[in-house]
Structures are given as C-alpha cells and as structure tokens.
Design a protein around this motif. Structure first.
Motif, mmCIF file in Angstrom:
data_model
loop_
_atom_site.group_PDB
_atom_site.id
_atom_site.type_symbol
_atom_site.label_atom_id
_atom_site.label_comp_id
_atom_site.label_asym_id
_atom_site.label_seq_id
_atom_site.Cartn_x
_atom_site.Cartn_y
_atom_site.Cartn_z
ATOM 1 N N LYS A 244 0.833 -1.211 0.000
ATOM 2 C CA LYS A 244 0.000 0.000 0.000
ATOM 3 C C LYS A 244 0.869 1.263 0.000
ATOM 4 C CE LYS A 244 -4.117 2.019 2.105
ATOM 5 N NZ LYS A 244 -3.602 3.402 2.096
ATOM 6 N N GLU A 245 2.025 1.208 0.691
ATOM 7 C CA GLU A 245 2.976 2.337 0.656
ATOM 8 C C GLU A 245 3.362 2.654 -0.782
ATOM 9 O OE1 GLU A 245 5.556 1.635 4.800
ATOM 10 O OE2 GLU A 245 6.292 0.889 2.900
ATOM 11 N N ASP A 404 -6.930 -12.141 -6.744
ATOM 12 C CA ASP A 404 -8.066 -11.220 -6.678
ATOM 13 C C ASP A 404 -7.919 -10.233 -5.521
ATOM 14 O OD1 ASP A 404 -9.171 -12.511 -8.842
ATOM 15 O OD2 ASP A 404 -10.616 -13.678 -7.680
ATOM 16 N N SER A 405 -7.521 -10.739 -4.363
ATOM 17 C CA SER A 405 -7.410 -9.881 -3.179
ATOM 18 C C SER A 405 -6.296 -8.854 -3.328
ATOM 19 C CB SER A 405 -7.169 -10.727 -1.922
ATOM 20 O OG SER A 405 -8.323 -11.451 -1.566
ATOM 21 N N VAL A 406 -5.148 -9.292 -3.844
ATOM 22 C CA VAL A 406 -4.040 -8.358 -4.040
ATOM 23 C C VAL A 406 -4.418 -7.310 -5.096
ATOM 24 C CG1 VAL A 406 -1.640 -8.113 -4.780
ATOM 25 C CG2 VAL A 406 -2.291 -10.010 -3.283
ATOM 26 N N ALA A 407 -5.110 -7.742 -6.143
ATOM 27 C CA ALA A 407 -5.571 -6.785 -7.165
ATOM 28 C C ALA A 407 -6.504 -5.753 -6.540
ATOM 29 C CB ALA A 407 -6.274 -7.527 -8.300
ATOM 30 N N ALA A 408 -7.361 -6.200 -5.609
ATOM 31 C CA ALA A 408 -8.283 -5.280 -4.936
ATOM 32 C C ALA A 408 -7.518 -4.290 -4.050
ATOM 33 C CB ALA A 408 -9.289 -6.065 -4.100
ATOM 34 N N LEU A 409 -6.455 -4.746 -3.403
ATOM 35 C CA LEU A 409 -5.622 -3.846 -2.601
ATOM 36 C C LEU A 409 -4.977 -2.785 -3.494
ATOM 37 C CD1 LEU A 409 -3.176 -4.792 0.249
ATOM 38 C CD2 LEU A 409 -2.485 -3.193 -1.518
ATOM 39 N N LYS A 414 -9.532 -2.951 -1.056
ATOM 40 C CA LYS A 414 -9.324 -3.859 0.073
ATOM 41 C C LYS A 414 -8.151 -3.383 0.900
ATOM 42 C CE LYS A 414 -11.225 -8.472 -0.570
ATOM 43 N NZ LYS A 414 -11.033 -9.854 -1.039
ATOM 44 N N SER A 415 -8.257 -3.566 2.212
ATOM 45 C CA SER A 415 -7.167 -3.196 3.109
ATOM 46 C C SER A 415 -6.184 -4.361 3.225
ATOM 47 C CB SER A 415 -7.728 -2.876 4.497
ATOM 48 O OG SER A 415 -8.191 -4.073 5.121
ATOM 49 N N PRO A 416 -4.978 -4.109 3.728
ATOM 50 C CA PRO A 416 -4.029 -5.203 3.939
ATOM 51 C C PRO A 416 -4.597 -6.323 4.806
ATOM 52 C CG PRO A 416 -2.884 -3.107 4.088
ATOM 53 C CD PRO A 416 -4.351 -2.789 3.991
ATOM 54 N N GLU A 417 -5.376 -5.951 5.854
ATOM 55 C CA GLU A 417 -5.990 -6.964 6.718
ATOM 56 C C GLU A 417 -7.029 -7.781 5.953
ATOM 57 O OE1 GLU A 417 -4.402 -3.708 9.233
ATOM 58 O OE2 GLU A 417 -5.763 -3.736 7.511
ATOM 59 N N GLU A 421 -7.459 -11.880 5.366
ATOM 60 C CA GLU A 421 -8.689 -12.541 5.818
ATOM 61 C C GLU A 421 -9.379 -13.282 4.672
ATOM 62 O OE1 GLU A 421 -10.707 -9.185 7.418
ATOM 63 O OE2 GLU A 421 -9.397 -9.059 9.189
ATOM 64 N N SER A 422 -9.386 -12.658 3.481
ATOM 65 C CA SER A 422 -10.032 -13.294 2.321
ATOM 66 C C SER A 422 -9.297 -14.563 1.901
ATOM 67 C CB SER A 422 -10.077 -12.313 1.141
ATOM 68 O OG SER A 422 -10.903 -11.220 1.423
ATOM 69 N N ILE A 423 -7.961 -14.502 1.885
ATOM 70 C CA ILE A 423 -7.178 -15.671 1.491
ATOM 71 C C ILE A 423 -7.367 -16.786 2.520
ATOM 72 C CG2 ILE A 423 -4.873 -16.563 0.979
ATOM 73 C CD1 ILE A 423 -4.091 -13.642 0.237
ATOM 74 N N THR A 424 -7.357 -16.430 3.800
ATOM 75 C CA THR A 424 -7.558 -17.416 4.870
ATOM 76 C C THR A 424 -8.921 -18.088 4.747
ATOM 77 O OG1 THR A 424 -6.098 -16.219 6.382
ATOM 78 C CG2 THR A 424 -7.695 -17.730 7.377
ATOM 79 N N LYS A 425 -9.957 -17.290 4.508
ATOM 80 C CA LYS A 425 -11.323 -17.825 4.377
ATOM 81 C C LYS A 425 -11.396 -18.841 3.240
ATOM 82 C CE LYS A 425 -16.118 -16.224 3.817
ATOM 83 N NZ LYS A 425 -16.478 -16.760 2.475
ATOM 84 N N THR A 426 -10.807 -18.495 2.099
ATOM 85 C CA THR A 426 -10.837 -19.406 0.952
ATOM 86 C C THR A 426 -10.022 -20.671 1.246
ATOM 87 O OG1 THR A 426 -11.014 -17.510 -0.536
ATOM 88 C CG2 THR A 426 -10.407 -19.590 -1.523
ATOM 89 N N ALA A 427 -8.872 -20.507 1.915
ATOM 90 C CA ALA A 427 -8.038 -21.676 2.240
ATOM 91 C C ALA A 427 -8.795 -22.640 3.165
ATOM 92 C CB ALA A 427 -6.749 -21.221 2.910
ATOM 93 N N LYS A 428 -9.526 -22.101 4.117
ATOM 94 C CA LYS A 428 -10.296 -22.959 5.047
ATOM 95 C C LYS A 428 -11.439 -23.659 4.338
ATOM 96 C CE LYS A 428 -9.080 -20.690 9.375
ATOM 97 N NZ LYS A 428 -9.475 -19.779 10.464
#
Length: 431
Positions: A244-245, A404-409, A414-417, A421-428
């Motif tokens: 994000k920096e 997808d999540s990194v593209a959204a950031l 999307k925030s770094p958090e 969270e999105s990657i973790t949710k999909t992995a689970k």
C-alpha cells in the motif's frame, strides 16, 4: 542453477472458466493422440508461447520432430496465459486434457493428478530425465513421482531502464524497500513513470505481495500459512501495508488497471518502449518487451526484489519458477518421445540461444550470452530459499483468491488486513 535441496512450492494462476463453448473443448483427451488410417499418430500440444521469437521457434521444433518421426503429427494450440489457464480449468472439470500441455506444477497440477487426468512419467522418462537440473524438476514431483518435464527455470525480479534511472538520479538499483520507494519518488519527480503493471491480468500484481510476504516473514512462511490455512499473521498484514505504501505513491502507468501484460499497450510494451522505468517480471521479460515494444537492448538491467528492513527474509530468497510439460493420462508413446526431444541438449541449446530461457540441461548453460539472463542464473544459483508462484503453489481457488485480493488492494478496494482474511477464508473452505 540452484540448490537441489531447495524446498518445493508451486506456480502462475487458474482463472475461472466462464462461458467456454463446447467447441473449445473438442479435440482433447481421448479425442486426440489417435492414429489415422495411414498409421500416423496426431499429438495435440497446448502451450503459451504466443510471442516471438518463442512462437516461431517452438513451431519449428515441432516440424523438426515430425521430420525425425514421419508417423507423428504435432498439432499445436498456442494460447495467451490467462486464456490457457481458464480453458485448462474447464478441461480439468470435463475430465479431458490435451495430450501435451503446459504446466507450472504445484497445486494446480496436483489437482489434475488427483483427478486421475495426468500420466505418471516416472518410469517412462527416467533414462533421460535424471540428467535434468534437480531444482527445475522439483515443481513437477508429487509424492516422489514425476508428472511433468521442465523446459525453463527462473525467477521474478525487477527489469529496469538504465537511462531513465540515470536521468532521475538513481545511481544504483535499490537493495532495500525504503531505498526502492525512494527511487520511485525520484523517478516521479523527474516526470518518469516508475512502474508498469498489467492490472487487468492480476497475476503480475500478486508478485509484489508474494515477495513482500517472503521478505517480511521469510521464505518458508507462505507454505506454512497455506498448510495451516491461516494467512492472518502480522507479517502478512505488513506485506500488504508495504504494498500500500507503494500504491499510495501512484507509481504505475496511466490506465494500468485495464492494461494487459503482453499487448502492444500493456505492461511489457510500456517498459520496452521506454514509457516506464521498471517492471516486476520473470526471466522471459526481455523477450516479451522486445516483442510487444521495441526492447531496450543494452539499456535493460536486472536487480532482485529488495530486502525489507527488519524482515525475516533475505535477498537470497527468491520467488519464481519455470515452465514444463505434462501429459494426459494414457497419452501415446509419441507424446513421451516429444518430451524427450524437447528436453534434449540440442533443443535446450536452441531454446537458450533463440528464446532467452534458462537451461534445464546442464550442458546448455554455456549458451547463455545475455548478461541479464546470466544475472538471473547467478541469483538462482546463490538462492537460499525458493518459493514458486502462489497461484499455482496453492489449490486453484486459493491461488485465484490471492490474485483477486491483491488486485483489490492495488485498486484501493481492500485493506491489507482484508487481503489476509479473504485468502484465509478461501483456504479454510478448501479443507
């Protein structure tokens, strides 16, 4: 070309396969590799070499193989990266794969193997595959069995325009993240676009987050996070904060969110035509820059992804991979023969000299002439850790979510958090 003991990870993205017509799926699996009335065997070969010189070189190699094997016909299907991945996702779901197909190994190949769609090549290739570089073969080994044969190996790093760096007063390629951000600022102040990015295709943006995660958490952390189904650790959030920096400096070319990678107005062309100072890309970058744009010649330089101050990772831990070929289950002997031909020293020498790949046959190393490609190889040889492309290392759904999540950031939605969270949710959900 790297330590054989380097741990195995994974490779480049499985896209959603929306709206594929039935005709796009024809001619694969059991429909190809068939014999004709005159005893000719047709072998269908799907690859992603759509840019020159590789496209022409590969076609010529297929003709050369046919000349040596008069009863074999190689039918080439060449698809651009994202199109290939989406169609392969659909073919995997249909249960039919081409006779020979491009693979990056990792979780996507494992899914195809687990579905019983890929030929076990262990015994059929052993007499000649044992001589290939171990680090290049590693991504295609599953439970110590061989499911793919490499033709290239390399890493992701920054390709930069020496003249634009000089104009902006950046005397040396940066070695730290702070130094990198400082260089970006100097380039902007000089009226130069610092970075080109193919925002439309998502996987090029993933490289930034993956490398930053390696630099903050260390090389083994990404695989551990996947195994634990938890990417919410502080260091992964920090990786997003560092990205994000960079994004907040607005370093990318105008219209980057809609830009493709290898098109005439895309990421590679922006660098190749001197419109942007850098791109984060693999060892194929110089060839694509020259094909999509003019190319930079001696003005092109390479440097590894910088270290993050205070991070657990180091400059000698690298991210990348290569390319290989796998065979569908039950592919004809002619397909195995073609893999042997493609992995021969003679073919590898031709690929190294004409297409800029890094050799997988030890005897072909002497053919590397380009100083930048030599620099990439030197980095690989000195590597103390290796992480292969996340969107192939992981199961397809998880890899796609990373992209997808990194593209959204990068796009600011999307925030770094939220990325972690999105990657973790999909992995689970994959459990």
């Amino acid at each position: 070309m790297g330590d054989p003991a380097l741990s195995r990870r994974g490779f480049l993205a499985a896209s959603a396969a929306a709206g594929l017509s039935v005709t796009a799926l024809s001619g694969c699996g059991g429909d190809s590799g068939g014999g004709s009335s005159d005893g000719t065997t047709t072998v269908e070969w799907w690859n992603i070499s759509t840019t020159e010189p590789a496209k022409g070189v590969w076609a010529a190699l297929a003709r050369k193989f046919e000349a040596q094997n008069p009863k074999v016909k190689i039918k080439i299907v060449q698809l651009e990266n994202d199109s290939f991945k989406s169609k392969m996702t659909a073919l995997t779901a249909s249960g039919k794969l081409p006779d020979i197909f491009h693979t990056w190994g990792g979780g996507v190949l494992k899914q195809q193997v687990d579905a019983g769609l890929v030929e076990d090549l262990t015994d059929r290739t052993k007499p000649w595959a044992d001589g290939l570089l171990p680090v290049a073969k590693d991504p295609y080994l599953l439970d110590e069995k061989v499911y793919g044969i490499p033709f290239d190996m390399g890493m992701i790093g920054f390709w930069y325009n020496k003249a634009l760096f000089k104009r902006a007063g950046v005397s040396e390629p940066p070695t730290t993240w702070t130094g990198f951000l400082d260089a970006v600022g100097k380039l902007k102040s000089a009226g130069i676009t610092p970075l080109a990015l193919a925002g439309k295709e998502k996987w090029p943006g993933m490289y930034y987050w993956a490398y930053l995660a390696m630099r903050t958490a260390g090389a083994d952390a990404l695989q551990k996070a996947y195994d634990d189904k938890d990417f919410t650790g502080a260091e992964f959030v920090q990786a997003g904060e560092h990205l994000k920096e960079l994004v907040d400096l607005q370093p990318f070319q105008k219209g980057f969110l809609g830009a493709a990678y290898s098109s005439p107005t895309g990421q590679a062309a922006a660098v190749g035509n001197g419109k942007a100072a850098m791109e984060l890309m693999g060892q194929w970058a110089p060839v694509v820059e020259a094909d999509a744009g003019k190319g930079l010649g001696d003005n092109l330089g390479f440097f590894p992804f910088p270290a993050v101050e205070g991070g657990k990772g180091s400059l000698t831990e690298v991210f990348g991979g290569g390319g290989g070929h796998a065979l569908r289950q039950g592919a004809p002997q002619a397909a195995v023969d073609f893999l042997k031909f493609f992995a021969s020293e003679a073919t590898d020498l031709e690929l190294v000299k004409k297409t800029g790949v890094l050799p997988v046959v030890p005897g072909a190393e002497s053919a590397i002439a380009d100083p930048n490609i030599k620099a990439v190889q030197a980095q690989l040889k000195a590597a103390t850790g290796f992480q292969l492309y996340l969107d192939q290392a992981y199961a397809p759904a998880v890899g796609q979510e990373v992209n997808d999540s990194v593209a959204a950031l990068i796009a600011g939605s999307k925030s770094p958090e939220q990325v972690t969270e999105s990657i973790t949710k999909t992995a689970k959900e994959e459990q």
